[in-house]
Design a protein around this motif. Structure first.
Motif, PDB file in Angstrom:
ATOM      1  N   ASP A 162       0.802  -1.214   0.066  1.00 32.28           N
ATOM      2  CA  ASP A 162      -0.006   0.060   0.059  1.00 32.28           C
ATOM      3  C   ASP A 162       0.814   1.332   0.036  1.00 32.28           C
ATOM      4  O   ASP A 162       0.307   2.561   0.112  1.00 32.28           O
ATOM      5  CB  ASP A 162      -0.912   0.019   0.881  1.00 32.28           C
ATOM      6  CG  ASP A 162      -0.322  -0.216   2.507  1.00 32.28           C
ATOM      7  OD1 ASP A 162       0.716   0.157   2.728  1.00 32.28           O
ATOM      8  OD2 ASP A 162      -1.207  -0.347   3.528  1.00 32.28           O
ATOM      9  N   ASP A 163       2.132   1.072  -0.142  1.00 31.03           N
ATOM     10  CA  ASP A 163       3.029   2.417  -0.366  1.00 31.03           C
ATOM     11  C   ASP A 163       2.644   2.678  -1.739  1.00 31.03           C
ATOM     12  O   ASP A 163       2.983   3.872  -2.116  1.00 31.03           O
ATOM     13  CB  ASP A 163       4.508   2.056  -0.092  1.00 31.03           C
ATOM     14  CG  ASP A 163       4.786   1.774   1.125  1.00 31.03           C
ATOM     15  OD1 ASP A 163       4.063   1.892   1.951  1.00 31.03           O
ATOM     16  OD2 ASP A 163       6.121   1.489   1.553  1.00 31.03           O
ATOM     17  N   HIS A 164       2.293   1.962  -2.874  1.00 27.71           N
ATOM     18  CA  HIS A 164       2.238   2.166  -4.116  1.00 27.71           C
ATOM     19  C   HIS A 164       0.662   2.853  -4.006  1.00 27.71           C
ATOM     20  O   HIS A 164      -0.178   2.373  -3.424  1.00 27.71           O
ATOM     21  CB  HIS A 164       2.102   1.120  -5.113  1.00 27.71           C
ATOM     22  CG  HIS A 164       3.531   0.519  -5.352  1.00 27.71           C
ATOM     23  ND1 HIS A 164       4.636   1.058  -6.002  1.00 27.71           N
ATOM     24  CD2 HIS A 164       4.105  -0.381  -4.566  1.00 27.71           C
ATOM     25  CE1 HIS A 164       5.587   0.207  -6.057  1.00 27.71           C
ATOM     26  NE2 HIS A 164       5.369  -0.672  -5.103  1.00 27.71           N
ATOM     27  N   PRO A 165       0.589   3.980  -4.867  1.00 27.18           N
ATOM     28  CA  PRO A 165      -0.929   4.203  -5.270  1.00 27.18           C
ATOM     29  C   PRO A 165      -1.784   3.022  -5.844  1.00 27.18           C
ATOM     30  O   PRO A 165      -1.290   2.203  -6.410  1.00 27.18           O
ATOM     31  CB  PRO A 165      -0.871   5.291  -6.440  1.00 27.18           C
ATOM     32  CG  PRO A 165       0.580   5.607  -6.590  1.00 27.18           C
ATOM     33  CD  PRO A 165       1.245   4.325  -5.911  1.00 27.18           C
ATOM     34  N   HIS A 166      -3.055   2.867  -4.804  1.00 27.17           N
ATOM     35  CA  HIS A 166      -3.806   1.891  -5.219  1.00 27.17           C
ATOM     36  C   HIS A 166      -5.411   2.169  -5.211  1.00 27.17           C
ATOM     37  O   HIS A 166      -5.739   3.231  -4.349  1.00 27.17           O
ATOM     38  CB  HIS A 166      -3.600   0.490  -4.240  1.00 27.17           C
ATOM     39  CG  HIS A 166      -3.739   1.038  -2.795  1.00 27.17           C
ATOM     40  ND1 HIS A 166      -2.724   1.509  -2.295  1.00 27.17           N
ATOM     41  CD2 HIS A 166      -4.654   0.515  -1.832  1.00 27.17           C
ATOM     42  CE1 HIS A 166      -2.872   1.892  -0.859  1.00 27.17           C
ATOM     43  NE2 HIS A 166      -4.112   1.134  -0.710  1.00 27.17           N
ATOM     44  N   SER A 167      -6.263   1.477  -5.745  1.00 30.29           N
ATOM     45  CA  SER A 167      -7.633   1.617  -5.774  1.00 30.29           C
ATOM     46  C   SER A 167      -8.470   0.581  -5.970  1.00 30.29           C
ATOM     47  O   SER A 167      -7.772  -0.588  -6.587  1.00 30.29           O
ATOM     48  CB  SER A 167      -8.049   2.626  -6.824  1.00 30.29           C
ATOM     49  OG  SER A 167      -7.501   2.501  -8.083  1.00 30.29           O
ATOM     50  N   VAL A 168      -9.780   0.403  -5.803  1.00 31.60           N
ATOM     51  CA  VAL A 168     -10.500  -0.719  -6.353  1.00 31.60           C
ATOM     52  C   VAL A 168     -11.752  -0.417  -7.137  1.00 31.60           C
ATOM     53  O   VAL A 168     -12.311   0.775  -6.686  1.00 31.60           O
ATOM     54  CB  VAL A 168     -10.950  -1.594  -4.923  1.00 31.60           C
ATOM     55  CG1 VAL A 168     -11.509  -2.844  -5.152  1.00 31.60           C
ATOM     56  CG2 VAL A 168      -9.656  -1.747  -4.180  1.00 31.60           C
ATOM     57  N   MET A 169     -11.906  -0.988  -7.873  1.00 31.08           N
ATOM     58  CA  MET A 169     -13.161  -0.773  -8.855  1.00 31.08           C
ATOM     59  C   MET A 169     -14.180  -2.079  -8.621  1.00 31.08           C
ATOM     60  O   MET A 169     -13.622  -3.125  -9.184  1.00 31.08           O
ATOM     61  CB  MET A 169     -12.984  -0.546 -10.066  1.00 31.08           C
ATOM     62  CG  MET A 169     -12.025   0.657 -10.529  1.00 31.08           C
ATOM     63  SD  MET A 169     -12.999   2.185 -10.041  1.00 31.08           S
ATOM     64  CE  MET A 169     -14.367   1.987 -11.205  1.00 31.08           C
ATOM     65  N   ASN A 170     -15.258  -1.834  -8.285  1.00 31.42           N
ATOM     66  CA  ASN A 170     -15.991  -3.420  -8.179  1.00 31.42           C
ATOM     67  C   ASN A 170     -17.240  -3.211  -9.174  1.00 31.42           C
ATOM     68  O   ASN A 170     -18.468  -2.505  -8.954  1.00 31.42           O
ATOM     69  CB  ASN A 170     -16.860  -3.304  -6.529  1.00 31.42           C
ATOM     70  CG  ASN A 170     -17.714  -4.584  -6.854  1.00 31.42           C
ATOM     71  OD1 ASN A 170     -17.798  -5.498  -7.715  1.00 31.42           O
ATOM     72  ND2 ASN A 170     -18.235  -4.985  -5.594  1.00 31.42           N
TER      73      ASN A 170
END
Length: 193
Positions: A162-170
């Motif tokens: 989670d040091d990297h940019p992250h996102s979630v699309m459902n």
């Protein structure tokens, strides 16, 4: 893999099998409508209400409704197993294997919902690794980490940096449910990668 190399990894599947049916039936038996709405203040100072809710598997009080959202709580004593965690024997064994664990929760992301792109900086700042364990998900649930798409499916467990940019699309027509386990035991995690 060595713990010092984790920072280079965006996401990677662990070499374990997860009994998702057992976990899901425990969640449903516990309190099927008990998920709590997540609220946070974004970097713009505006209160954001995301399409996701949570239940705690660990908290300072041992109660599932207590969700310590402050990232400073990662280094405090918020690692008592909750009553929900006690209903999931697999989780208890997994948490013992990765001791010390801190903030462990179950997240529900509504169908059609998303978690906006952000970074948490837990690995670099605290030496804390995040493991994502899908309970309900399909190939329309996409986790994006550092610009790369990952499909995380039930029965799997994933290290997510989670040091990297992250996102979630459902984009699915049903809610996505995952367990999120955070551990300081980087050496033990590396044995599972």
């Amino acid at each position: 893999m060595l713990a010092s190399e984790l920072g280079k990894v965006k996401a990677r599947k662990l070499r374990i099998s997860v009994p998702t049916d057992e976990i899901l039936s425990s969640i449903v038996r516990f309190q099927p409508n008990a998920f709590h709405q997540r609220r946070s203040t974004g970097s713009n100072g505006i209160l954001d209400v995301y399409a996701w809710t949570s239940l705690s598997l660990t908290s300072s009080t041992g109660r599932s409704e207590d969700d310590h959202a402050s990232y400073s709580s990662h280094i405090s004593e918020c690692n008592k197993l909750t009553e929900l965690a006690g209903c999931i024997p697999w989780f208890v064994q997994f948490a013992e294997r990765l001791t010390p664990v801190t903030r462990c929760r179950i997240f529900k992301l509504a169908a059609g919902g998303c978690i906006p792109c952000h970074t948490d900086d837990n690995l670099a700042k605290y030496g804390l690794a995040r493991i994502i364990i899908p309970v309900i998900a399909d190939n329309r649930c996409i986790t994006i980490v550092g610009g790369e798409d990952y499909v995380m499916l039930p029965g799997e467990a994933w290290f997510l940096n989670d040091d990297h940019p992250h996102s979630v699309m459902n984009s699915s027509d049903r809610d996505r449910i995952v367990m999120c386990v955070q551990t300081f035991n980087l050496a033990k995690l590396c044995e599972l990668l």
